[in-house]
Enzyme design. Structure first.
Site, mmCIF file in Angstrom:
data_model
loop_
_atom_site.group_PDB
_atom_site.id
_atom_site.type_symbol
_atom_site.label_atom_id
_atom_site.label_comp_id
_atom_site.label_asym_id
_atom_site.label_seq_id
_atom_site.Cartn_x
_atom_site.Cartn_y
_atom_site.Cartn_z
ATOM 1 N N HIS A 177 -116.170 -28.313 44.207
ATOM 2 C CA HIS A 177 -115.177 -27.537 43.444
ATOM 3 C C HIS A 177 -114.068 -27.042 44.376
ATOM 4 O O HIS A 177 -112.895 -27.032 44.013
ATOM 5 C CB HIS A 177 -115.830 -26.319 42.801
ATOM 6 C CG HIS A 177 -116.844 -26.628 41.755
ATOM 7 N ND1 HIS A 177 -118.189 -26.454 41.950
ATOM 8 C CD2 HIS A 177 -116.718 -27.112 40.498
ATOM 9 C CE1 HIS A 177 -118.851 -26.786 40.860
ATOM 10 N NE2 HIS A 177 -117.985 -27.212 39.965
ATOM 11 N N GLN B 150 -120.564 -27.724 24.767
ATOM 12 C CA GLN B 150 -120.775 -29.038 25.392
ATOM 13 C C GLN B 150 -122.225 -29.255 25.819
ATOM 14 O O GLN B 150 -122.535 -30.250 26.453
ATOM 15 C CB GLN B 150 -119.803 -29.269 26.546
ATOM 16 C CG GLN B 150 -120.007 -28.403 27.770
ATOM 17 C CD GLN B 150 -118.896 -28.617 28.796
ATOM 18 O OE1 GLN B 150 -117.786 -28.115 28.645
ATOM 19 N NE2 GLN B 150 -119.172 -29.363 29.842
ATOM 20 N N GLY C 197 -118.392 -22.755 36.911
ATOM 21 C CA GLY C 197 -118.897 -21.834 37.919
ATOM 22 C C GLY C 197 -119.980 -22.450 38.779
ATOM 23 O O GLY C 197 -120.130 -23.670 38.832
ATOM 24 N N HIS D 78 -119.441 -25.132 44.417
ATOM 25 C CA HIS D 78 -119.874 -25.690 45.699
ATOM 26 C C HIS D 78 -118.661 -26.336 46.361
ATOM 27 O O HIS D 78 -117.540 -26.261 45.825
ATOM 28 C CB HIS D 78 -121.028 -26.687 45.498
ATOM 29 C CG HIS D 78 -120.770 -27.706 44.428
ATOM 30 N ND1 HIS D 78 -119.818 -28.677 44.546
ATOM 31 C CD2 HIS D 78 -121.333 -27.875 43.193
ATOM 32 C CE1 HIS D 78 -119.808 -29.423 43.464
ATOM 33 N NE2 HIS D 78 -120.712 -28.956 42.615
HETATM 34 O O1 PAF Z 1 -116.836 -30.387 34.494
HETATM 35 C C1 PAF Z 1 -117.043 -29.242 34.079
HETATM 36 O O2 PAF Z 1 -117.423 -28.327 34.817
HETATM 37 C C2 PAF Z 1 -116.827 -28.930 32.607
HETATM 38 O O3 PAF Z 1 -117.144 -30.020 31.818
HETATM 39 C C3 PAF Z 1 -115.400 -28.423 32.287
HETATM 40 C C4 PAF Z 1 -114.357 -29.466 32.580
HETATM 41 C C5 PAF Z 1 -115.120 -27.165 33.101
HETATM 42 C C6 PAF Z 1 -115.300 -28.055 30.807
HETATM 43 O O4 PAF Z 1 -116.219 -27.066 30.450
#
Ligand code: PAF
Length: 281
Positions: free
Chosen positions: A37, A61, A31, A34
């Site tokens: 994305h 993560q 999310g 920008h």
């Molecule tokens: O790059 C990201 O935004 C994240 O690491 C992903 C690939 C959505 C996994 O949570």
């Protein structure tokens, strides 16, 4: 654009498309979207009949001292940005949907070797959490094509390797890094920078360009790693790494190797950690 939060609704929408023989592209995100994305969605849009994006700030993560709590959550703006790019469906699950037994009791994937270095060395567990959630998302969406940004180059390599090792039927596509006019790679974390830090931040890209230029002039890659670190430190950055690696597997190049290389930098500026890279043609 339809927004769904649960797996049955997601699967029903995808089943409908599949029954008409349509292909599905997928852009996983956390999310706070920008233009970078949006360019991933555009790429998927050009390749497949339908495009799904996900927004999920994945707890597994993030390390204990990282920015999970303060990571910007901007679902309404994200919906607008995705609608503008003609995205068909936004999947915005909650933690319980992706981690039914709780994030701490989840199955966890470990992609060996390529995760031991660079980001993996500085962010222990990060790639296990990333690979786990991407695999879960792939299982739910079952895309033909998934698009990842080259800015997170090591992430891209980890995903490619996971897909190959687990024989997942998805084609991974890499999208070029989008930059501000002064060269700073677009990132959701740029907004953490103060105005003064933002003005200094393009030095990372500038240093990558310098590394490429000096390598082209015959300098040894090992020496350039030191040059880059010193340059950033002089400007007040705290580098985690400034390296030149083989683009194919991120291993150290042979002495004198000139082809197939990439420079990668991670450095802290104040409280913000920035990463960037540059492929050497
Ligand atoms: O790059 C990201 O935004 C994240 O690491 C992903 C690939 C959505 C996994 O949570």
């Amino acid at each position: 654009m339809q927004t769904v939060q649960d797996a049955p609704a997601l699967r029903a929408a995808i089943r409908g498309w599949r029954s008409k023989g349509q292909t599905v592209g997928f852009v996983p995100t956390m999310g706070n979207l920008h233009a970078g994305h949006q360019s991933l969605v555009k790429l998927a849009r050009a390749r497949t009949d339908r495009v799904v994006a996900s927004v999920f700030v994945n707890p597994t993560q993030f390390g204990p001292n990282e920015d999970f709590e303060r990571y910007p959550r901007t679902l309404l703006q994200d919906q607008t940005a995705l609608t503008e790019q003609d995205c068909d469906l936004l999947f915005a699950p909650d933690v319980a949907t992706l981690y039914p037994f709780g994030a701490e009791y989840s199955v966890s994937l470990h992609v060996p070797q390529i995760t031991d270095m660079l980001e993996g060395a500085h962010r222990p567990g990060h790639f296990d959490g990333m690979a786990t959630v991407v695999c879960k998302l792939f299982n739910l969406v079952q895309p033909d094509v998934a698009v990842f940004g080259q800015k997170d180059f090591q992430q891209l390599k980890v995903v490619e390797r996971m897909v190959r090792d687990l024989s997942l039927p998805v084609m991974v596509m890499a999208a070029p890094t989008l930059r501000a006019d002064d060269g700073l790679a677009l990132s959701s974390r740029n907004q953490y920078l103060s105005a003064e830090e933002r003005a200094r931040a393009p030095l990372i890209h500038d240093t990558l360009l310098k590394m490429r230029e000096l390598l082209g002039k015959g300098h040894a890659w090992r020496a350039l790693e030191q040059v880059a670190a010193a340059r950033l430190m002089r400007a007040g950055f705290v580098p985690d790494y400034t390296v030149i690696r083989r683009a194919e597997d991120l291993a150290e190049p042979a002495e004198g190797q000139r082809d197939g290389l990439i420079a990668l930098i991670a450095a802290r500026l104040g409280n913000t950690r920035l990463i960037d890279n540059l492929l050497f043609d």
